[in-house]
Design an enzyme around this catalytic site. Sequence first.
Site, short mmCIF file in Angstrom:
data_model
loop_
_atom_site.label_atom_id
_atom_site.label_comp_id
_atom_site.label_asym_id
_atom_site.label_seq_id
_atom_site.Cartn_x
_atom_site.Cartn_y
_atom_site.Cartn_z
N ASP A 98 10.71 -70.39 28.44
CA ASP A 98 11.70 -71.43 28.17
C ASP A 98 11.90 -72.22 29.47
OD1 ASP A 98 13.60 -73.06 27.04
OD2 ASP A 98 14.72 -71.45 26.08
C1 NOJ Z 1 15.72 -74.95 26.30
C2 NOJ Z 1 15.88 -74.37 24.93
O1 NOJ Z 1 16.38 -73.06 25.01
C3 NOJ Z 1 14.58 -74.35 24.14
O2 NOJ Z 1 14.88 -73.97 22.83
C4 NOJ Z 1 13.91 -75.68 24.18
O3 NOJ Z 1 12.74 -75.67 23.41
C5 NOJ Z 1 13.61 -76.01 25.63
N1 NOJ Z 1 14.84 -76.07 26.38
C6 NOJ Z 1 12.86 -77.32 25.78
O4 NOJ Z 1 13.70 -78.39 25.56
#
Ligand code: NOJ
Length: 751
Positions: free
Chosen positions: A285
Site C-alpha cells: 500500500d
Molecule cells: C491507500 C489505500 O489504503 C489503498 O486502498 C489505495 O489503493 C492506495 N492508497 C492508493 O491510492
Amino acid sequence: MKKISILAIAFSTFLISCDNQLASDRDPIEDKVDSLLAKMTLTEKIGQTAQRGTSSRVKGPLSEELKTAVREGRIGSLINVMNKKYVDELQRIAVEESPNGIPLIFGRDVIHGFKTIFPIPLGQAATWNPQLVREGARIAAVEASTFGVRWTFAPMLDIARDPRWGRIAESPGEDPYLASILSEAYVKGFQGDDLANPSSMMACAKHFVGYGAAEGGRDYNTAIIHEPLLRNVYLPPFQKAIDAGVQTFMSGFNELNGVPVSGNQFLLDQILRQEWKFDGFVVSDWNSVTEMIAHGYCQDEKEAALKAATAGVDMEMTSQAYDNYLGELIDSGEIDLAQLDRMVRAILRVKFRMGLFDQPYRIDKPEVVLSEEHLEKAKNSAVQSVVLLKNDNKILPLASEKKLAVIGPMADAPLDQLGTWVFDGNQKDSVTPLTALKESLGTESFNFVPALDYSRDRSELQFQAAVDAARKSDVILFFGGEEAILSGEAHSRAHINLPGAQERLIKELKRKTKKPIVLVIQAGRPITLENIINDVDAIVMAWHAGTMAGPAIVDIISGKANPSGRLPISWPKSVGQIPMYYNYKNTGRPASAKTFVGIDDIPRGAWQSSLGNESHYLDDGFTPQYPFGYGLSYASFSYDNMTLSSDTLSEGAEMIIRFDITNTSHLEGVETAQIYVQDKVGSITRPVRELKGFKRVNLKPLEKKTVEIIIHTDDLSFYNGNNQLVLEPGEFSVFVGSNAQATMRKDFWIR
Ligand code: NOJ
C-alpha cells in the site's frame, strides 16, 4: 537381457514423451519472461519493483526527472497519472527509449466506477446481485482504460464488523460467503474475459489482510485475529479472488498479530504463494513499506526494504526503499539475486498476461464515458442497493396526490451522493434527488427547504422555515445522512448517528407538525438511529449511491421500483453494541429473549447476582436494530414447506434444500431467500449460524415458487484449532428465511 533393454527403451521413450509433454505444457509467457530477464541489468530489475506516485492535481509539464527515470528503466508502474497526454508520452518513452522497452502499468483507485459512479461497494453488496456487481466493474474498466488505467486497486475485500471504521464504505460487509461471491464478480468484471484486451483492467485484491479488524474501528489500527478466525472469516474472499483470476494483491497498512502485513512472510509467502499458489505479484500500500519504521518493526528504510522483499512484496507503492536499498542488500548478500528475479518475474509475467508488450497504448474512446447505457446500469445498481428498513402504515410508496415537504442537507448534495473514493467522478454529472423529484413530479407538488446546508451543519436558523414548509404538506421527505468525506480512508467516527443538527431538526418537525416523516439516508455506513427511530415513519437506506442516486431514490419512494436491497452488515442500535455481527459465538450463557433482563427490570437495591443474566447489554439487549440480510419490500412474502433431500450426509455429498416462497401481496417483488447453517458442536466452537447460500427470487403478485439451494459438504468444512480444513461429523441445523434471524429450521447429520 533383451527384455531389460526393451524395458529400458520403453522407459526412456516414456521419459522423453513426459519431457515433451512438460515442455509443451509450459506457458510460453514463462519463456518470454526468462529471456527478457536474462537481458536486464540490476538497475532495470530494481526499476520494475518501483511504482511511482504522481498527484492527479499537479498541473504543468511532465517532470524531466520522471521522464529520465522511465527512460533508464527505473520505474515499473505509475499511479495516478491522469493526463492522457502524459500517459501516452511516458508509455512511449518506456517502450521506445528504455533499454528493454518494457511497458509501464498505469494504476488508479477505480473503486466504484470511473466517471459513471456506481453505489459505494457496501451499497453494491446490498444488492446481493453478483451479476450487477460484475457489470458495474466491467463498465468501470471500459471507461478507465480509455484514460490508460489498466490496473485498479480494487476490489477491497476486507471483512468489516465495525461501522465506525470509515473504510467500511468500501468493503463488501461482514460476511465471508457474500464477500467471496462479490469478490469473484468484481475480479471477473474488471478483468473481463480476456485480460489482454485493452479495455480490461487488472484487479487488485486488497488489503491483504485483516485491515478491517482495526481496533475500535480506528483506521490503520492494530488487528489481532487468531489463525482459525483469520482462515474462516478474513481469508476466504481473497482466496476466491485467486480462483477468479486476480493478478495482483495489495498488502495493507495494518499489523496483524504483531507483524505489519507488508513485512509478513506468513501471509505473503506461506499462505499466498505456497498454499494458494498465487503467481501474480504483490504491491504494497501507499508507503506501507517505510511505515514499518513507525510501526516499530524496522529500524530504517534499508531494513524495511529487506523485510518487505523477503516477506513477498514485489512492488513498492510510492515510498522508495527498494529503489534506494535493494542494490545494496543484494551486494551484501542479505537479499539473494534469485529473490529479486522471482519478484521481477512475477511483475513481467503479469505485464505479458495484460498484453502490454503487444498493445502498450491506451485506445481513446471518449464516447464510452458516461454513455446512456452506463448511466442506466448505474441507476439500476443504485435502485437495487436501496434497503427499506422501516415502513410503518405502508406510508411508502408515496401516493402521487400527496403534497411533499422536501427537507434536509442531502436532497441536493451532488458531491456527497458520489461517496468516498471517487477520484474521477464529477459532481456536475450527478443527478440529485431534488433534480429527479423536479423531473418526475414537477415543482408544484413539493416545497423544498434544505434547512441544513450540509450534514454537519449545526445551525438552527432555518428550522422555522422547514416547519412552515412541512405544515403545508402531507408528508415530510427528509434527506439525511453523512457527507462523503465522513467515511472512507482515515475517516472513522466514534459516533455514527446523523451528524450536525439533523436529529434535532427531525424531532422539531415531528413535535411541531405531527406529519409523517420518510427518512432517506445517504451515508457510507449504517447510522445509529436510537434518538430518532420513533420520530420517523419510514426509513430508506440509500448509501452513497453514485451518479444516478437521485432517479434511483425517486423510483423507490414513488413505487416505480420495489425495494429489494438487503443489509450486507448488521445494523447496530448504538455504538456501544459494536462489534455486532450475526455469525458470533454462543458463549456459555447465550442471550435469549425468554430470559432477557433489561435495565428497568432490575429492582432498586437488588442484590449483586449474575443469576438469570446472560451475554447481553442491560440497556441495548443482544440483537441489532436490523439484522444482517434484512430489508423490506412493498410486497410481502411467506415461506413454507421446507424439506432437505436427506437428513444424513457423508463427505463429498450434496444436499438440496427446498422450500416455497409465496408473494402474499398484490405487487410484484424480489425476495432474497437466505440459507444459514449451524454446526452445533465442533472441536473449536462454531458460529451460531453462517450464510451458505442465497437466491434472489422474482415473484409476481400472489405467485408461489419452489426454490432449491444446494449445499455441498465442502461448504460445511472449516479450519480447526490446528488450522486444518476439516469436515467434522455431527449435527447441523439449516435455517431458511429472509435474514439472519430466520427461524424456519431443519436438522441433519454428517456421519
Ligand atoms: C491507500 C489505500 O489504503 C489503498 O486502498 C489505495 O489503493 C492506495 N492508497 C492508493 O491510492
